[in-house]
Design a protein around this motif. Structure first.
Motif, PDB file in Angstrom:
ATOM      1  N   GLY A 162       0.814  -1.204   0.000  1.00  0.00           N
ATOM      2  CA  GLY A 162       0.000   0.000   0.000  1.00  0.00           C
ATOM      3  C   GLY A 162       0.843   1.247   0.000  1.00  0.00           C
ATOM      4  N   PRO A 163       0.220   2.400  -0.269  1.00  0.00           N
ATOM      5  CA  PRO A 163       0.946   3.655  -0.314  1.00  0.00           C
ATOM      6  C   PRO A 163       1.531   4.017   1.048  1.00  0.00           C
ATOM      7  CG  PRO A 163      -1.247   3.856  -1.286  1.00  0.00           C
ATOM      8  CD  PRO A 163      -1.195   2.558  -0.575  1.00  0.00           C
ATOM      9  N   PRO A 164       2.657   4.728   1.086  1.00  0.00           N
ATOM     10  CA  PRO A 164       3.261   5.110   2.353  1.00  0.00           C
ATOM     11  C   PRO A 164       2.414   6.148   3.081  1.00  0.00           C
ATOM     12  CG  PRO A 164       4.418   6.155   0.530  1.00  0.00           C
ATOM     13  CD  PRO A 164       3.452   5.193  -0.068  1.00  0.00           C
ATOM     14  N   VAL A 165       2.539   6.160   4.405  1.00  0.00           N
ATOM     15  CA  VAL A 165       1.799   7.143   5.187  1.00  0.00           C
ATOM     16  C   VAL A 165       2.540   8.473   5.147  1.00  0.00           C
ATOM     17  CG1 VAL A 165       0.845   5.399   6.713  1.00  0.00           C
ATOM     18  CG2 VAL A 165       3.014   6.466   7.301  1.00  0.00           C
ATOM     19  N   PRO A 166       1.834   9.598   5.423  1.00  0.00           N
ATOM     20  CA  PRO A 166       2.484  10.906   5.394  1.00  0.00           C
ATOM     21  C   PRO A 166       3.638  10.990   6.387  1.00  0.00           C
ATOM     22  CG  PRO A 166       0.096  11.118   5.479  1.00  0.00           C
ATOM     23  CD  PRO A 166       0.411   9.675   5.709  1.00  0.00           C
ATOM     24  N   ASN A 167       4.738  11.620   5.953  1.00  0.00           N
ATOM     25  CA  ASN A 167       5.900  11.858   6.816  1.00  0.00           C
ATOM     26  C   ASN A 167       6.515  10.566   7.344  1.00  0.00           C
ATOM     27  OD1 ASN A 167       7.719  13.751   7.936  1.00  0.00           O
ATOM     28  ND2 ASN A 167       6.723  13.604   9.927  1.00  0.00           N
ATOM     29  N   SER A 168       6.311   9.461   6.620  1.00  0.00           N
ATOM     30  CA  SER A 168       6.906   8.207   7.072  1.00  0.00           C
ATOM     31  C   SER A 168       8.420   8.267   6.937  1.00  0.00           C
ATOM     32  CB  SER A 168       6.352   7.027   6.263  1.00  0.00           C
ATOM     33  OG  SER A 168       6.613   7.210   4.887  1.00  0.00           O
ATOM     34  N   GLY A 169       9.099   7.463   7.762  1.00  0.00           N
ATOM     35  CA  GLY A 169      10.547   7.488   7.786  1.00  0.00           C
ATOM     36  C   GLY A 169      11.171   6.938   6.507  1.00  0.00           C
ATOM     37  N   TYR A 170      12.430   7.350   6.266  1.00  0.00           N
ATOM     38  CA  TYR A 170      13.165   6.936   5.063  1.00  0.00           C
ATOM     39  C   TYR A 170      14.599   6.666   5.464  1.00  0.00           C
ATOM     40  CZ  TYR A 170      15.131   7.188   0.325  1.00  0.00           C
ATOM     41  OH  TYR A 170      15.768   6.920  -0.858  1.00  0.00           O
ATOM     42  N   LEU A 171      15.036   5.411   5.288  1.00  0.00           N
ATOM     43  CA  LEU A 171      16.389   5.042   5.690  1.00  0.00           C
ATOM     44  C   LEU A 171      17.391   5.288   4.571  1.00  0.00           C
ATOM     45  CD1 LEU A 171      18.173   3.862   7.911  1.00  0.00           C
ATOM     46  CD2 LEU A 171      17.622   1.573   7.041  1.00  0.00           C
ATOM     47  N   GLY A 172      17.017   4.943   3.344  1.00  0.00           N
ATOM     48  CA  GLY A 172      17.915   5.188   2.216  1.00  0.00           C
ATOM     49  C   GLY A 172      18.696   3.982   1.776  1.00  0.00           C
ATOM     50  N   VAL A 173      18.044   2.813   1.776  1.00  0.00           N
ATOM     51  CA  VAL A 173      18.693   1.597   1.294  1.00  0.00           C
ATOM     52  C   VAL A 173      17.806   0.921   0.260  1.00  0.00           C
ATOM     53  CG1 VAL A 173      20.001   1.136   3.396  1.00  0.00           C
ATOM     54  CG2 VAL A 173      17.688   0.187   3.130  1.00  0.00           C
ATOM     55  N   ALA A 174      18.416   0.124  -0.598  1.00  0.00           N
ATOM     56  CA  ALA A 174      17.688  -0.770  -1.490  1.00  0.00           C
ATOM     57  C   ALA A 174      17.975  -2.183  -1.024  1.00  0.00           C
ATOM     58  CB  ALA A 174      18.136  -0.575  -2.931  1.00  0.00           C
ATOM     59  N   LYS A 225       5.908   2.705   9.617  1.00  0.00           N
ATOM     60  CA  LYS A 225       5.252   3.136  10.850  1.00  0.00           C
ATOM     61  C   LYS A 225       6.068   4.178  11.610  1.00  0.00           C
ATOM     62  CE  LYS A 225       3.015  -1.363  11.507  1.00  0.00           C
ATOM     63  NZ  LYS A 225       2.972  -2.586  12.352  1.00  0.00           N
ATOM     64  N   LEU A 226       7.323   4.375  11.201  1.00  0.00           N
ATOM     65  CA  LEU A 226       8.201   5.325  11.886  1.00  0.00           C
ATOM     66  C   LEU A 226       8.185   6.667  11.169  1.00  0.00           C
ATOM     67  CD1 LEU A 226      11.180   2.862  12.473  1.00  0.00           C
ATOM     68  CD2 LEU A 226       9.424   3.544  14.130  1.00  0.00           C
ATOM     69  N   LYS A 227       8.534   7.718  11.887  1.00  0.00           N
ATOM     70  CA  LYS A 227       8.461   9.066  11.346  1.00  0.00           C
ATOM     71  C   LYS A 227       9.848   9.613  11.009  1.00  0.00           C
ATOM     72  CE  LYS A 227       4.003   9.448  11.914  1.00  0.00           C
ATOM     73  NZ  LYS A 227       3.083   9.522  10.763  1.00  0.00           N
ATOM     74  N   ALA A 228       9.854  10.532  10.050  1.00  0.00           N
ATOM     75  CA  ALA A 228      11.095  11.226   9.711  1.00  0.00           C
ATOM     76  C   ALA A 228      11.632  11.941  10.946  1.00  0.00           C
ATOM     77  CB  ALA A 228      10.838  12.234   8.593  1.00  0.00           C
ATOM     78  N   GLY A 229      12.952  11.849  11.149  1.00  0.00           N
ATOM     79  CA  GLY A 229      13.581  12.493  12.299  1.00  0.00           C
ATOM     80  C   GLY A 229      13.823  11.564  13.470  1.00  0.00           C
ATOM     81  N   GLU A 230      13.181  10.388  13.468  1.00  0.00           N
ATOM     82  CA  GLU A 230      13.378   9.442  14.568  1.00  0.00           C
ATOM     83  C   GLU A 230      14.770   8.820  14.494  1.00  0.00           C
ATOM     84  OE1 GLU A 230      10.442   6.625  15.919  1.00  0.00           O
ATOM     85  OE2 GLU A 230       8.910   7.582  14.651  1.00  0.00           O
ATOM     86  N   VAL A 231      15.388   8.648  15.659  1.00  0.00           N
ATOM     87  CA  VAL A 231      16.672   7.949  15.752  1.00  0.00           C
ATOM     88  C   VAL A 231      16.375   6.509  16.151  1.00  0.00           C
ATOM     89  CG1 VAL A 231      18.917   7.846  16.884  1.00  0.00           C
ATOM     90  CG2 VAL A 231      17.861  10.066  16.414  1.00  0.00           C
ATOM     91  N   ILE A 232      16.799   5.573  15.331  1.00  0.00           N
ATOM     92  CA  ILE A 232      16.477   4.169  15.564  1.00  0.00           C
ATOM     93  C   ILE A 232      17.745   3.335  15.679  1.00  0.00           C
ATOM     94  CG2 ILE A 232      14.264   4.324  14.350  1.00  0.00           C
ATOM     95  CD1 ILE A 232      15.666   2.970  11.954  1.00  0.00           C
ATOM     96  N   THR A 233      17.596   2.168  16.293  1.00  0.00           N
ATOM     97  CA  THR A 233      18.693   1.204  16.391  1.00  0.00           C
ATOM     98  C   THR A 233      18.505   0.126  15.334  1.00  0.00           C
ATOM     99  OG1 THR A 233      18.939   1.566  18.773  1.00  0.00           O
ATOM    100  CG2 THR A 233      19.856  -0.470  17.871  1.00  0.00           C
ATOM    101  N   GLU A 244      25.334  -3.351  16.002  1.00  0.00           N
ATOM    102  CA  GLU A 244      24.232  -2.417  16.223  1.00  0.00           C
ATOM    103  C   GLU A 244      24.654  -1.030  15.749  1.00  0.00           C
ATOM    104  OE1 GLU A 244      22.566  -2.286  20.103  1.00  0.00           O
ATOM    105  OE2 GLU A 244      21.588  -4.255  19.923  1.00  0.00           O
ATOM    106  N   LEU A 245      23.801  -0.391  14.962  1.00  0.00           N
ATOM    107  CA  LEU A 245      24.074   0.943  14.434  1.00  0.00           C
ATOM    108  C   LEU A 245      22.920   1.867  14.780  1.00  0.00           C
ATOM    109  CD1 LEU A 245      25.182  -0.080  10.809  1.00  0.00           C
ATOM    110  CD2 LEU A 245      26.673   0.278  12.793  1.00  0.00           C
ATOM    111  N   LYS A 246      23.225   3.151  14.945  1.00  0.00           N
ATOM    112  CA  LYS A 246      22.202   4.165  15.172  1.00  0.00           C
ATOM    113  C   LYS A 246      21.995   4.935  13.866  1.00  0.00           C
ATOM    114  CE  LYS A 246      21.426   3.768  19.678  1.00  0.00           C
ATOM    115  NZ  LYS A 246      20.087   3.487  20.255  1.00  0.00           N
ATOM    116  N   ALA A 247      20.738   5.104  13.486  1.00  0.00           N
ATOM    117  CA  ALA A 247      20.436   5.823  12.240  1.00  0.00           C
ATOM    118  C   ALA A 247      19.304   6.814  12.477  1.00  0.00           C
ATOM    119  CB  ALA A 247      20.045   4.849  11.139  1.00  0.00           C
ATOM    120  N   THR A 248      19.427   7.986  11.862  1.00  0.00           N
ATOM    121  CA  THR A 248      18.359   8.988  11.904  1.00  0.00           C
ATOM    122  C   THR A 248      17.577   8.914  10.598  1.00  0.00           C
ATOM    123  OG1 THR A 248      19.697  10.454  13.289  1.00  0.00           O
ATOM    124  CG2 THR A 248      17.800  11.436  12.145  1.00  0.00           C
ATOM    125  N   LEU A 249      16.300   8.664  10.706  1.00  0.00           N
ATOM    126  CA  LEU A 249      15.469   8.533   9.508  1.00  0.00           C
ATOM    127  C   LEU A 249      15.250   9.887   8.855  1.00  0.00           C
ATOM    128  CD1 LEU A 249      12.748   6.009  10.713  1.00  0.00           C
ATOM    129  CD2 LEU A 249      14.812   5.531   9.384  1.00  0.00           C
TER     130      LEU A 249
END
Length: 383
Positions: A162-174, A225-233, A244-249
């Motif tokens: 389905g289509p992505p939700v508004p302001n959903s997070g983006y990691l930047g990988v394929a 389900k995650l939002k742009a700007g969230e810092v995730i593990t 384990e890496l920390k990434a900001t979406l």
């Protein structure tokens, strides 16, 4: 029904100058919004419109509601319920509503209002309307708010579809589309959270923000389900080591698909992640989701749940809705009761609505008294 098809054919043949002016609107969408076409479906929605209510939150239209119980049970779209809820019935009455059950996966909420003897929708399985079959969405007026056709029969969706939700997070990988057993990185885009976190090609993503990742679908569902700007593990496997890496979406980049999807009407805030959906091409407003979806015989084959794209609207199939209702009514899925300031606000709002109803009743009494006095005066004059 031949009468619907005949009117549609007449509108196609007659043509209209307005059609030429709608350069950005597909001809099919304009046809379905033509008043003559909508009028042809009035009989199809006559019964269901009696069981449709307008749901308002803080004095603003939020959704439609489907009456599923004659003693005040109303089903609607949960994610649009923000603030104090009121149901406006077809006859104009307004009733404060309370959420008594929530089914998060389907984005459904069951409301309870103080009403008796309400008309209830008549259900039919979604398979009674095959692909290409005309459908109509009733509102609280006599005619439909929109019509369309079945695009895809009821189906279960894979995670992340389905289509992505508004302001959903983006990691930047394929990830590797052909690998169904792991989420293997095939590309890391420059300047993204993935690159800054140190992800590399051939890394295997094991978990995101504590959620296990088994494949591409699971990855898309979790990131969505995650939002742009969230810092995730991120937990990854690199060769024979786990790291384990920390990434900001980041914010998901807009593309041509996003632009095209928003043509025609605004999209729903929550428009994906449903376990099962019936897809149709009706152009609905987000505030018109939550209401019933009818076949040409007037039977309700689903509850509209999202405007998902330029040519996509989703409904929860009737057979799924009927299975969910017992749990929603039982109290097992009741939301947490408000506490503290929220209780005070809710009580104040209820008092305001009660006082408003009282003022309206007093006004009706005064009008009745004046009408009586006028009638008595006319009677005396006749003597």
């Amino acid at each position: 029904n031949s009468w619907c098809l005949a009117v549609v054919g007449l509108c196609l043949a007659s043509g209209t100058p307005a059609l030429a002016q709608r350069e950005r609107e597909p001809a099919g969408d304009f046809l379905k919004s033509n008043p003559k076409v909508l009028a042809a479906f009035r009989d199809a929605v006559a019964a269901a419109s009696q069981a449709t209510v307008r749901v308002r939150c803080d004095d603003k239209d939020a959704a439609l509601g489907t009456v599923v119980g004659s003693d005040g049970w109303v089903l609607t779209k949960h994610s649009e319920l923000k603030g104090d809820i009121v149901c406006k019935l077809k006859d104009g009455r307004e009733q404060p509503a309370k959420i008594v059950g929530v089914q998060e996966k389907y984005d459904l909420a069951l409301l309870k209002i103080d009403a008796k003897g309400l008309k209830v929708v008549a259900w039919a399985e979604s398979k009674t309307a095959p692909v290409g079959h005309w459908l109509a969405s009733p509102g609280t007026s006599d005619g439909p708010i929109a019509v369309g056709v079945v695009s895809v029969a009821a189906r279960s969706l894979p995670a992340g579809a389905g289509p992505p939700v508004p302001n959903s997070g983006y990691l930047g990988v394929a990830l590797d589309n052909n690998d169904t057993t792991a989420a293997k990185v095939t590309d890391v885009l420059k300047g993204t959270g993935a690159e800054k976190a140190g992800l590399k090609v051939n890394d295997v993503i094991l978990s995101v923000a504590g959620q296990a990742i088994e494949d591409l679908d699971a990855f898309m569902a979790t990131i969505g389900k995650l939002k742009a700007g969230e810092v995730i593990t991120l937990k990854i496997k690199r060769e024979d080591k786990e790291l384990e890496l920390k990434a900001t979406l980041g914010k998901r980049p807009a593309g041509r698909g996003d632009f095209q999807n928003n043509l025609g009407s605004e999209l729903s805030g929550r428009r994906n992640g449903f376990p099962t959906i019936l897809q149709h091409d009706t152009v609905l407003k987000p505030t018109d989701c939550g209401g019933p979806l009818c076949d040409l015989d007037g039977k309700v084959i689903g509850v509209n749940i999202a405007r998902a794209g330029r040519t996509e609207s989703y409904a929860v199939p009737a057979e799924d809705v009927q299975k969910l209702l017992p749990d929603l009514q039982s109290g097992k899925l009741a939301p947490k009761e408000p506490t503290g300031a929220k209780k005070v606000t809710a009580a104040k709002k209820k008092l305001e609505l009660t006082e408003k109803a009282l003022r309206e009743a007093e006004q009706l009494v005064q009008e009745a008294k004046k009408a009586l006095e006028q009638a008595e005066k006319e009677a005396r004059d006749e003597k």
